[in-house]
Design a protein around this motif. Structure first.
Motif, short mmCIF file in Angstrom:
data_model
loop_
_atom_site.label_atom_id
_atom_site.label_comp_id
_atom_site.label_asym_id
_atom_site.label_seq_id
_atom_site.Cartn_x
_atom_site.Cartn_y
_atom_site.Cartn_z
N ASP A 735 0.65 -1.14 0.01
CA ASP A 735 0.00 0.07 0.21
C ASP A 735 0.90 1.29 0.08
OD1 ASP A 735 -2.84 -1.00 0.27
OD2 ASP A 735 -2.06 -2.10 1.97
N GLU A 736 2.00 1.15 0.58
CA GLU A 736 2.80 2.20 0.63
C GLU A 736 3.54 2.37 -0.69
OE1 GLU A 736 7.23 3.43 3.07
OE2 GLU A 736 5.79 1.91 3.75
N ALA A 770 -6.15 -0.25 -4.62
CA ALA A 770 -5.92 -1.66 -3.97
C ALA A 770 -7.24 -2.36 -3.88
CB ALA A 770 -5.41 -1.31 -2.41
N ALA A 771 -8.35 -1.81 -4.16
CA ALA A 771 -9.59 -2.48 -4.12
C ALA A 771 -9.53 -3.35 -5.52
CB ALA A 771 -10.75 -1.70 -3.98
N ASP A 772 -9.02 -2.59 -6.57
CA ASP A 772 -9.03 -3.41 -7.92
C ASP A 772 -7.58 -4.12 -7.92
OD1 ASP A 772 -10.11 -3.86 -10.35
OD2 ASP A 772 -9.24 -2.15 -11.20
N GLN A 777 -4.11 0.98 -14.47
CA GLN A 777 -5.09 1.84 -15.27
C GLN A 777 -6.14 2.58 -14.16
OE1 GLN A 777 -6.76 0.27 -19.03
NE2 GLN A 777 -4.79 0.03 -19.66
N THR A 778 -6.11 1.77 -13.20
CA THR A 778 -7.11 2.38 -11.97
C THR A 778 -6.39 3.75 -11.46
OG1 THR A 778 -8.07 0.28 -11.64
CG2 THR A 778 -8.31 1.77 -9.85
N ILE A 779 -5.30 3.36 -11.45
CA ILE A 779 -4.61 4.66 -11.09
C ILE A 779 -4.62 5.82 -11.81
CG2 ILE A 779 -2.18 5.51 -10.16
CD1 ILE A 779 -1.53 2.94 -8.95
N ILE A 780 -4.53 5.52 -13.01
CA ILE A 780 -4.39 6.58 -14.01
C ILE A 780 -5.67 7.20 -14.14
CG2 ILE A 780 -4.37 7.05 -16.65
CD1 ILE A 780 -2.15 5.05 -16.76
N ARG A 781 -6.88 6.41 -14.22
CA ARG A 781 -8.14 7.00 -14.09
C ARG A 781 -8.36 7.88 -12.91
NH1 ARG A 781 -10.58 4.01 -18.24
NH2 ARG A 781 -9.52 2.16 -18.75
#
Length: 811
Positions: A735-736, A770-772, A777-781
C-alpha cells in the motif's frame, strides 16, 4: 514488546490498512487526546529548541486538521507515524492501539477536510517542453519527423522535465522555436529548398577494444533490419521531394583508429525515393558459422600477421522501407598501409543520405493533404480557402475554437507573404505563425470572469482535454477528443473513461513509457553509463540497448495489459533476448528479438530490481553503490527520499591497512560519523540486499575476494537477505508502494510537485487501486478524475503570472 514484533503490529495498523485506506463517513475520534500523544512521544526532539528534522510541534493543535491549518506538518506526521518510522526504534514507543487510533484519527480528519475543501494547488503557466512540442507538430501536421533534438534540453524539477515551474522562456529559446517553426513549415507544405543536403546517422557501436579497432556484430543489429541480416544499421529519414537520393555507408577500415572516415571505405548507391518519411538501412548477410573473433591484442604488425589471402567479396544490402533497393559488392577487408585486421568482419559505422537529385514537382505528402484541405482554382478563391485552412489548423493547434482575433492575426501574416510570393507560401508563413503562437506553445487555462483570488473552479472540457492528452500522449488532443470536449461531454465520467481507454490503446500512449517511465526509472541516464571494460569486458552497446528495451517493454506491458503495479516489485516474467539472457545466465533464449519470458525464482530476476538497466544506472563505472541503490529504492519505490548529503561528506575508503574493503566494510567505516549514520541507516540495508548484482546487473557471489553478505537489518530491527528478502519487505508495504507510485505519476500528470493538500487524493486513488488488485489503469483513471487534475485555483499570490503574456514578461 520487542522492536521487530512491534514493527509488525505497526505495519498492520498503517494508514494503508486502517486509518486512511478505509473510507470513513465522519472524522474519527480518539480515546487519547492527540496533543498528549505528540507531547509524550514527539516533543522531546521536535520542539522549538532542538528542531530535529527542522520540525517543531509546539504550535500544533488538534483543531488544525478541521481548519486546514499546518496541513504540511500534519501530513509529515501521518506518514512518519503511520509507516512506523517515528518514533525511532531507539525511543519509547506508543502502545500499538494508541498508535493505530492516532493514525486513524489524523488520516480521516485530513481526508475529510480535503473532500470538503478541494484545493487543486497553485496554477502556473506551462510551456510545452521540447518532446511535447515535437509530438504536437507530428500530430498537428502529420509530419513524421522528430524535431525535439533541434531544441535545447529542458530543465527538470521533481524528477521530470515537464514541470511548469522550471520550463522557463528566454529570448534565445524563442529564437530556436522560430527557427524550428520555419523548418517545420517548409517541410510540411513541401516548400523547402531543393538544394542537396546530407543527413548522417552514426550507428551505435562500441569503441576500440584495447586499441584494436571497432568490432562488428554477426547478428541482426536492429529490429528495423530484415531477418538474417548482420551488422549495419537503420534510421528514419524524411525525403523532402520525389527524386533520387544517394545512400552511402562508411565501413570499418580494420585499423585501430576508426574515428576518421576514409574515402576508400565509403560505398554509395543512388536510389529513387518519394517525398515523405522512410526507413533507410544497410546491412550484410549473417554468416551461419562465423570464424571471426574480436582481436584483443594491441594490434601492430609484430603481433598480428598480415593476411595472405585475397579478400572475399561481400554483399552490402541497401534497404528502403524494408525493401531491398540495391546491393553493393565490397571486399571483406581492406589492406591498410598500417595493417589489416582480417578477423574483423566488415561493418557499417555511419550511413549518409544525400539529395534530392533530379527532384520533381511538389509531392502530395500526408502533411500537404492535412494542410491543404482546399485548393483555390482562381485568385478570387484564395482568401476564403486560406481562412478554411488556417481556422482548421489553429483550432487543433490552440485546442479550442478560434476567435476573430486569432484569424485576423493569421490572415495578416498570410496576406503579407501571399502578396510577396503566392498562395502556398502565404499558407506556409501562417503555419509558422501558428507554431510560435503562445496559444500553441503554452497550456492556457483561464479563470471565470470575476473569479476571486484563491477561489476554485472546474476546468472547461477543452482545458481538461489538453491536460489529458499531455498526460497520456505528451501531445495535443486528436480530433475525437477535441470534438468530445467541444460538445461538453468530456466531464461525464463514462465518456471520460471511454476516452482514457481509447487513448491508452493508441500507439501515442508509448509517451508514458518514454517520458514518464524513462525519467521515473532513470532510464534516460543509461546512455551516460560507461562501465569499465577492464572490469566488465562483456559490456557493449548491444547489451546496453537490450537493458533499456527490457525495462521499456516491461513497463509498456504492465500499462497496456492493465497489470497490477505490484509487478514492478515482483513480476514472474520479463522481456529478454539472447544477449541479455546470457548476461543473466538464463538458458533457452535465442536470437536478437526481445520476447516475454517466464522466470524461475532461482534466477533471481523479476520486477524492476532484477533488471540490469536499474542496477546499472545505480552503480559506478567499476563498482556497485549500496548508497545509490538504496536511495533509488527510497525515492522511486517508497517516495521517501533521504535528505541531501552534507557538502563536506567524505568519500568511501576502498582499503584499510593495505586490505581491500568490500562495500559493507566501507560503509561501516563511513557510518561511524553520526552525521552520516542517520541517513545511511535507512538507505544501506536496501542497497545491501542488491549486492549480489554487479555494476552491470550480472549475478555474482564474491566482492573484493570475499563472499558477498546480502543480509540487512531495517531501523525497526526487521532482518532480511538478498533480493528475495527485499521483495518480501516491499510487498509487505504494497500500500505504501501504491501511494508512492501514485504520487510520482500524479507529479508527472499535473506538471508540478505534489503538495500536502494533494495527499488525501493520493491516498484515495491508491485505496481504489488496492480494491482493484492495484491495477495501473485504475491509478491513471483516478488521477484524471482527481480534484488536482480537474479543478483550477485562481492565482492569489502577488506577482504570480496569470497569463501567458505576464509569464513571458516575468521570465
Amino acid at each position: 514488546m520487542s522492536a521487530s514484533i512491534m514493527a509488525g503490529a505497526l505495519y498492520a495498523a498503517s494508514p494503508a490498512d486502517e486509518a486512511v485506506d478505509q473510507p470513513t463517513p465522519a472524522t474519527a475520534t480518539m480515546d487519547v487526546e492527540p496533543e498528549e500523544v505528540l507531547d509524550e512521544y514527539c516533543s522531546r526532539c521536535h520542539n522549538d529548541f532542538d528542531l530535529k528534522a527542522n520540525m517543531s510541534i509546539e504550535d500544533l493543535r488538534s483543531e488544525d486538521v478541521h481548519s486546514g491549518t499546518n496541513t504540511e506538518l500534519w501530513e509529515k506526521i501521518l506518514r512518519q507515524v503511520g509507516e512506523g518510522h517515528m518514533p525511532p526504534s531507539s525511543k519509547p514507543q506508543p502502545d500499538p492501539l494508541v498508535r493505530a487510533s492516532f493514525v486513524k484519527w489524523l488520516g480521516s480528519s485530513l481526508d475529510n477536510y480535503a473532500a470538503a475543501h478541494p484545493d487543486p494547488g497553485r496554477a502556473t503557466v506551462r510551456r510545452l517542453n521540447r518532446v511535447e512540442y515535437a509530438n504536437a507538430v507530428r500530430d498537428l501536421l502529420d509530419l513524421d519527423v522528430d524535431f525535439s533534438r533541434e531544441l535545447p534540453q529542458d530543465n527538470s524539477g521533481f524528477g521530470f522535465d515537464n514541470i511548469a515551474d522550471v520550463l522557463s522562456v528566454s529570448p534565445t529559446l524563442m529564437e530556436r522555436y522560430v527557427a524550428v517553426a520555419g523548418k517545420v513549415g517548409r517541410m510540411a507544405t513541401g516548400l523547402s529548398s531543393r538544394r542537396e543536403l546530407v543527413t548522417s546517422y552514426q550507428v551505435p557501436k562500441d569503441g576500440s577494444i584495447r586499441n584494436s579497432g571497432v568490432p562488428a556484430y554477426n547478428e541482426r543489429a536492429s529490429d528495423l533490419l530484415p531477418l538474417g541480416s548482420r551488422g549495419g544499421g537503420a534510421f528514419e529519414y524524411y525525403a523532402r521531394y520525389d527524386g533520387t537520393y544517394e545512400i552511402s555507408g562508411w565501413l570499418n577500415s580494420n585499423t585501430n583508429n576508426e574515428t576518421d572516415r576514409e574515402l576508400d571505405d565509403r560505398y554509395s548507391v543512388r536510389v529513387p525515393m518519394k517525398a515523405g518519411a522512410h526507413v533507410v538501412s544497410m546491412s550484410f548477410t549473417r554468416r551461419t558459422a562465423p570464424t571471426e573473433t574480436v582481436q584483443v591484442l594491441r594490434n601492430t604488425t609484430d603481433y598480428v600477421p598480415l593476411p595472405l589471402d585475397d579478400p572475399k567479396m561481400l554483399d552490402l544490402a541497401v534497404w528502403v522501407d524494408g525493401k531491398k533497393a540495391a546491393t553493393i559488392p565490397v571486399p571483406s577487408y581492406r589492406m591498410h598501409q598500417r595493417y589489416s585486421q582480417q578477423n574483423f568482419p566488415r561493418d557499417v559505422l555511419q550511413i549518409d543520405v544525400a539529395g534530392p537529385y533530379d527532384a520533381t514537382g511538389i509531392a502530395d505528402t500526408p502533411s500537404r493533404q492535412r494542410i491543404f484541405t482546399c485548393r483555390p482554382k482562381r485568385a478570387s478563391q484564395e482568401e476564403k480557402c486560406a481562412k478554411t485552412i488556417l481556422s482548421s489548423l489553429a483550432r487543433r493547434a490552440y485546442r479550442r475554437p478560434v476567435t476573430e482575433r486569432d484569424m485576423g492575426l493569421l490572415m495578416k501574416v498570410y496576406a503579407s507573404e501571399a502578396a510577396a510570393s503566392d498562395f502556398e507560401h502565404g499558407i506556409e508563413a501562417a503555419v509558422e505563425a501558428i507554431l510560435v503562437s503562445p496559444h500553441f506553445l503554452f497550456l492556457i487555462e483561464k479563470d471565470p470572469a470575476g473569479a476571486a483570488p484563491g477561489s476554485v473552479h472546474s476546468l472547461t472540457d477543452l482545458e481538461l482535454a489538453s491536460r489529458l492528452s499531455l498526460f497520456l500522449w505528451s501531445s495535443i488532443p486528436d480530433e475525437e477528443l477535441l470534438k468530445t470536449a467541444e460538445t461538453g461531454r468530456l466531464k461525464d465520467p463514462k465518456v471520460m473513461d471511454a476516452q482514457i481507454t481509447r487513448m491508452l490503446a493508441d500507439p501515442r500512449a508509448d509517451a508514458l513509457t518514454k517520458n514518464f517511465a524513462g525519467q521515473w526509472l532513470y532510464l534516460r541516464n543509461l546512455d551516460q553509463q560507461r562501465p569499465d571494460i577492464d572490469v566488465f569486458p562483456s559490456f557493449d552497446t548491444r547489451l546496453r540497448q537490450s537493458m533499456a528495451a527490457e525495462t521499456e517493454m516491461f513497463f509498456a506491458h504492465v500499462l497496456q495489459t492493465n497489470r497490477p503495479v505490484l509487478d514492478f516489485i515482483a513480476a514472474d516474467y520479463t522481456f529478454l533476448n539472447q544477449r541479455l539472457a546470457d548476461h543473466y545466465g538464463i538458458p533457452g533464449v535465442k536470437g536478437t528479438a526481445l520476447r516475454k519470458v517466464s522466470l524461475d525464482p532461482a534466477w533471481n530476476r523479476g520486477g524492476l530490481l532484477g533488471q540490469a538497466s536499474i542496477l546499472t544506472v545505480t552503480s559506478y563505472g567499476n563498482h556497485t553503490s549500496v548508497v545509490k541503490r538504496g536511495k533509488w529504492v527510497l525515492e522511486n519505490i517508497l517516495a521517501a527520499p533521504p535528505p541531501p548529503p552534507p557538502a563536506d561528506v567524505p568519500a568511501l575508503k576502498t582499503e584499510h591497512d593495505g586490505q581491500l574493503l568490500n562495500a559493507r566494510e566501507q560503509l561501516e567505516m563511513h557510518r561511524k560519523d553520526p552525521a552520516c549514520a542517520s541517513c545511511h541507516v535507512k538507505m544501506d540495508p536496501l542497497g545491501f540486499a542488491l549486492e549480489n548484482f554487479d555494476a552491470t546487473g550480472g549475478w555474482r557471489t564474491m566482492d573484493a575476494g570475499q563472499p558477498i553478505d546480502a543480509g540487512a537489518v531495517l531501523p525497526d530491527g526487521t532482518q532480511f537477505s538478498g533480493i528475495a528478502g527485499l521483495r518480501a519487505i516491499l510487498l509487505d508495504r504494497k500500500d505504501e508502494f501504491a501511494r508512492a507510485f501514485t504520487e510520482r505519476l500524479m507529479t508527472y500528470a499535473l506538471a508540478r510537485g505534489v503538495t500536502a493538500t494533494d495527499m488525501p487524493q493520493v491516498r484515495a486513488i491508491a485505496r481504489d487501486a488496492a480494491a482493484d488488485d492495484y491495477r495501473i489503469q485504475t491509478i491513471i483513471r483516478g488521477i484524471a478524475a482527481s480534484h488536482a487534475f480537474t479543478l483550477r485555483k485562481t492565482p492569489d499570490a502577488l506577482g504570480e503570472p496569470t497569463s501567458v503574456a505576464d509569464a513571458r514578461i516575468r521570465r
